[in-house]
Design an enzyme around this catalytic site. Structure first.
Site, PDB file in Angstrom:
ATOM      1  N   CYS A   1      -8.203  32.281 -30.687  1.00  0.00           N
ATOM      2  CA  CYS A   1      -9.357  33.164 -30.747  1.00  0.00           C
ATOM      3  C   CYS A   1      -9.642  33.736 -29.363  1.00  0.00           C
ATOM      4  CB  CYS A   1     -10.560  32.394 -31.254  1.00  0.00           C
ATOM      5  SG  CYS A   1     -11.070  31.128 -30.090  1.00  0.00           S
TER       6      CYS A   1
ATOM      7  N   TYR B   1      -1.893  30.619 -43.666  1.00  0.00           N
ATOM      8  CA  TYR B   1      -2.806  29.728 -42.936  1.00  0.00           C
ATOM      9  C   TYR B   1      -3.422  28.686 -43.866  1.00  0.00           C
ATOM     10  CZ  TYR B   1      -6.679  28.570 -39.695  1.00  0.00           C
ATOM     11  OH  TYR B   1      -7.561  27.942 -38.860  1.00  0.00           O
TER      12      TYR B   1
ATOM     13  N   HIS C   1      -7.232  23.738 -40.004  1.00  0.00           N
ATOM     14  CA  HIS C   1      -8.549  23.696 -39.357  1.00  0.00           C
ATOM     15  C   HIS C   1      -9.735  23.561 -40.298  1.00  0.00           C
ATOM     16  CE1 HIS C   1      -6.385  25.905 -35.944  1.00  0.00           C
ATOM     17  NE2 HIS C   1      -6.769  24.753 -35.444  1.00  0.00           N
TER      18      HIS C   1
ATOM     19  N   ASP D   1      -8.502  19.760 -32.956  1.00  0.00           N
ATOM     20  CA  ASP D   1      -7.282  20.445 -32.513  1.00  0.00           C
ATOM     21  C   ASP D   1      -7.432  20.862 -31.045  1.00  0.00           C
ATOM     22  OD1 ASP D   1      -4.813  21.697 -32.661  1.00  0.00           O
ATOM     23  OD2 ASP D   1      -5.651  23.579 -33.381  1.00  0.00           O
TER      24      ASP D   1
END
Ligand code: ADP
Ligand code: SF4
Length: 692
Positions: A31, A168, A171, A264
């Site tokens: 990000c 994806y 997370h 993470d």
């Protein structure tokens, strides 16, 4: 210089389906707070990482349908979004690296505030966090629509030139992972029940993507193999492993990690380099496809070890690429000592939450590549005849001296203490913050090799000393001191009794002051400091209560992903927390507390009080210099101008070195990106929309 042959293995090309990465350095989706809102800044920043040698450079998550509209992500809902992502591909390809895009659906985690589509989940459930409302389950038609949208986005990504497209499921942020997680999936159809059923959506998305673009693009999967919540979640011994076994040869590459994001991207306070190894190590044993994983890797020897021991094929990294976009080049050129190692502070994640461009403690050029034209490795040569004196060798002074030295200026760096580093040296001795010393050590290492920068320790400077040096430009980086009087965000005037001898500041504790018994910490700072001091005091045998006007301690650390980790640790240490209260008076044996919302007042017995409140700039010298009629030009930089983050001090030092000033310029000193106005809609179009 040539690279160490022991590191050769890092520069081997890696075949990923139909494409080949030039080396093993893989910037995972990361990000940036820029994406769709600051696309030029974003694309140029990604290109710089490719220039720095990252063989694969990914964008952050990319929304693939309007039923997932996380404004922090980039977007590929349809061809209208092609322009932005294509620009990134061009920047990355220009440097010979592969460009990657991870198609994301955030499911019940994003409230869809822009599209106003009802959020989606495997089963009916409340939205993530504190957002009001529920997500609705997808029916079969919805699943078909999303599969089609994913396929269309993959085709568009291929058209844009991306080399790798990821599905994806990581997370706790992705719909396919929500389907896999038992706790979210109560479906009775073929997408619920057995693990094979719960993993069906992920399988279908991989198959669809391979079928659509697999001839030209690699198709990867980003999957969280463990959620670090035991049997309540996915585990690497249980269903995490089974999913990888089930789909082992389907994708062209496995990008594996732990979940959620706070685990993470764990900070250095709570997790060491390579801490994910024990969770992801099994993956290479069950697939022949390349495996990439992360672990805040900054040491080439650790990276080589990951590959030689068969843990990973590619070294995944997000934060190490931010702190040093040129990390691979430095290894390749045989100068690993030049790597600006990430300190694991997560200042970089804060701006993402606030949807503004990323910043980094170690790398002050991060996010400034396009708008200010700052390059992480290059800086314009000196442009004036100044001889420069920097006063204070904290993060601001060290960075100013280093960058000025790089420009070719003759620089004197004067530090009052025997030890350089300022607050970084002192804070890095607090529990868990040792890695922060890298801010100091990297700069000292660079300065030591510059003949034009000289550092003078144990050299407290007064105005007369400054004049004696003959410097024509003075950067005053004398830092700040924590306030003892309790003035901060809550109290705007001193707290009664704050002059008592058992009242301490963080500076006192960092200088080695000892205390015993029950200590009250008044946290009106809301970042990490109160929690770290609590740990320090408990370790030295005290019992601790933290009082804060917020609902909880270290409230700001939700943005650095540390909040839960901090509270788990405080609970384990037996630290008591009194939220919604203020310390209003300090007596000899205790403090008075007031409920900040007007409830009843109370008292708390204690032997010591630590004020973690506001700070005051050490600006006396700067004011003295400014008052001199014929003195050199002097500029306050960093905490001595306005106390803030270490990241802000490094940035200030760097900006001073480039601009030789630190004041409000009359014109905006950086480029900005404006939203382009669309033409007014045609009346017919409004009518068509209005009639449904
Ligand atoms: P910043 O975060 O802005 O770099 P720090 O507090 O970390 O600020 O560092 C300031 C440094 O300046 C400290 O190491 C301190 O010892 C030093 N310092 C403060 N006053 C003087 C002075 N008059 N002469 C030389 N060094 C000083
Ligand atoms: Fe690393 Fe901190 Fe920079 Fe993030 S902000 S990349 S954690 S040094």
């Amino acid at each position: 210089m040539t690279r160490d042959p022991r590191h050769d293995i890092l520069f081997e090309p890696v075949r990923i389906g139909p494409v080949t990465a030039p080396n093993r350095f893989y910037q995972t989706p990361q990000c940036s707070g820029m994406g769709r809102n600051y696309p030029s800044s974003w694309a140029v920043m990604r290109g710089i990482k490719a220039e720095g040698g990252w063989g694969v450079v990914f964008a952050e998550q990319c929304d693939f349908h309007h039923s997932t509209d996380n404004p922090r992500n980039v977007r590929l809902w349809d061809a209208q979004d092609l322009g932005i992502v294509t620009r990134m591909v061009e920047e990355v390809h220009a440097q010979g690296s592969l460009a990657g895009l991870m198609l994301a659906h955030n499911g019940f985690v994003t409230p869809n505030l822009i599209s106003r589509e009802t959020p989606l989940a495997p089963s009916m459930m409340p939205l993530f966090g504190t957002a009001p409302g529920h997500a609705r389950p997808l029916d079969k038609a919805d699943i078909r629509t999303l599969r089609q949208a994913h396929r269309s986005a993959a085709l568009l990504a291929c058209e844009a030139g991306f080399d790798i497209v990821n599905v994806y499921a990581g997370h706790d942020l992705a719909l396919p992972m929500h389907f896999i997680a038992k706790r979210y999936n109560q479906r009775r159809d073929e997408y619920g029940g057995s693990l094979a059923n719960r993993a069906r959506l992920l399988r279908e998305l991989i198959e669809d993507t391979k079928e659509a673009i697999g001839h030209r693009c690699a198709v990867g999967v980003r999957f969280a193999v463990d959620e670090l919540m035991g049997e309540a979640g996915i585990t690497c011994e249980g269903e995490g492993r089974e999913v990888v076994e089930m789909l082992a040869e389907l994708p062209d590459i496995w990008d594996v990690n732990v979940s959620p994001w706070a685990n993470d991207s764990i900070t250095s306070r709570f997790g060491e380099e390579g801490s994910q190894e024990r969770y992801v190590a099994f993956v290479k044993q069950v697939t022949t496809k390349p495996v990439v994983g992360v672990g805040r890797f900054t040491s080439p020897d650790t990276m080589v070890s990951q590959i030689r021991r068969g843990i990973l094929d590619m070294i995944g990294a997000a934060r190490p690429t931010i702190a040093d976009p040129f990390l691979p080049r430095k290894i390749e050129e045989g100068r690993p000592e030049d790597i600006r190692e990430c300190i694991g502070c997560n200042v970089c994640t804060t701006n993402n939450f606030m949807m503004v461009p990323i910043r980094c403690t170690q790398n002050p050029t991060m996010g400034e590549e396009w708008r200010r034209g700052w390059h992480p490795e290059r800086i314009p040569p000196k442009s004036t005849a100044d001889s420069v004196l920097i006063i204070g060798a904290g993060p601001a002074g060290l960075e100013a001296a280093r960058a000025l030295g790089q420009r070719g200026y003759d620089v004197m760096l004067a530090e009052a203490r025997r030890e350089p580093g300022g607050r970084v040296s002192r804070e890095s001795r607090l529990p868990g913050l040792a890695a922060w010393a890298r801010v100091r050590d990297w700069r000292l290492g660079q300065i030591a090799r510059m003949a034009n920068v000289e550092m003078f320790l144990e050299s407290p400077m007064a105005a007369a000393d400054v004049l004696e040096t003959g410097a024509t430009l003075v950067g005053v980086a004398t830092g700040a001191s924590w306030r003892r009087d309790g003035v901060g965000r809550h109290h705007r005037s001193p707290v009664a009794g704050s002059e008592r001898p058992h009242v301490m500041t963080p500076d006192d504790l960092m200088d080695g002051r000892e205390t015993t018994g029950h200590v009250v910490i008044w946290d009106d700072d809301h970042n990490y400091m109160a929690s770290v001091l609590a740990e320090l005091l408990v370790n030295s045998g005290c019992t601790v209560t933290i009082v804060t006007p917020q609902a909880s301690v270290s409230a700001y650390t939700q943005y650095t992903l540390e909040f839960d980790h901090i509270h788990r640790r405080l609970a384990r240490l037996g630290v008591a927390i009194v939220g919604h209260h203020a310390v209003t008076r300090i007596a000899d044996g205790g403090v008075d507390l007031a409920n900040v919302h007007g409830g009843s007042d109370s008292t708390l017995d204690c032997d010591g009080v630590v004020m973690v409140t506001g700070q005051e700039p050490n600006d006396a010298l700067c004011r003295e210099l400014a008052a001199l009629a014929d003195g050199p030009r002097s500029v306050a930089i960093g905490d001595s101008l306005a106390p803030s983050f270490i990241a802000a001090a490094v940035y200030a030092g760097h900006r001073f070195a480039r601009d030789l000033r630190f004041d409000l310029s009359a014109t905006t000193p950086f480029l900005r990106e404006d939203v382009a106005m669309a033409p007014r809609p045609q009346p017919e179009r409004v009518a068509i929309q209005g009639s449904g």
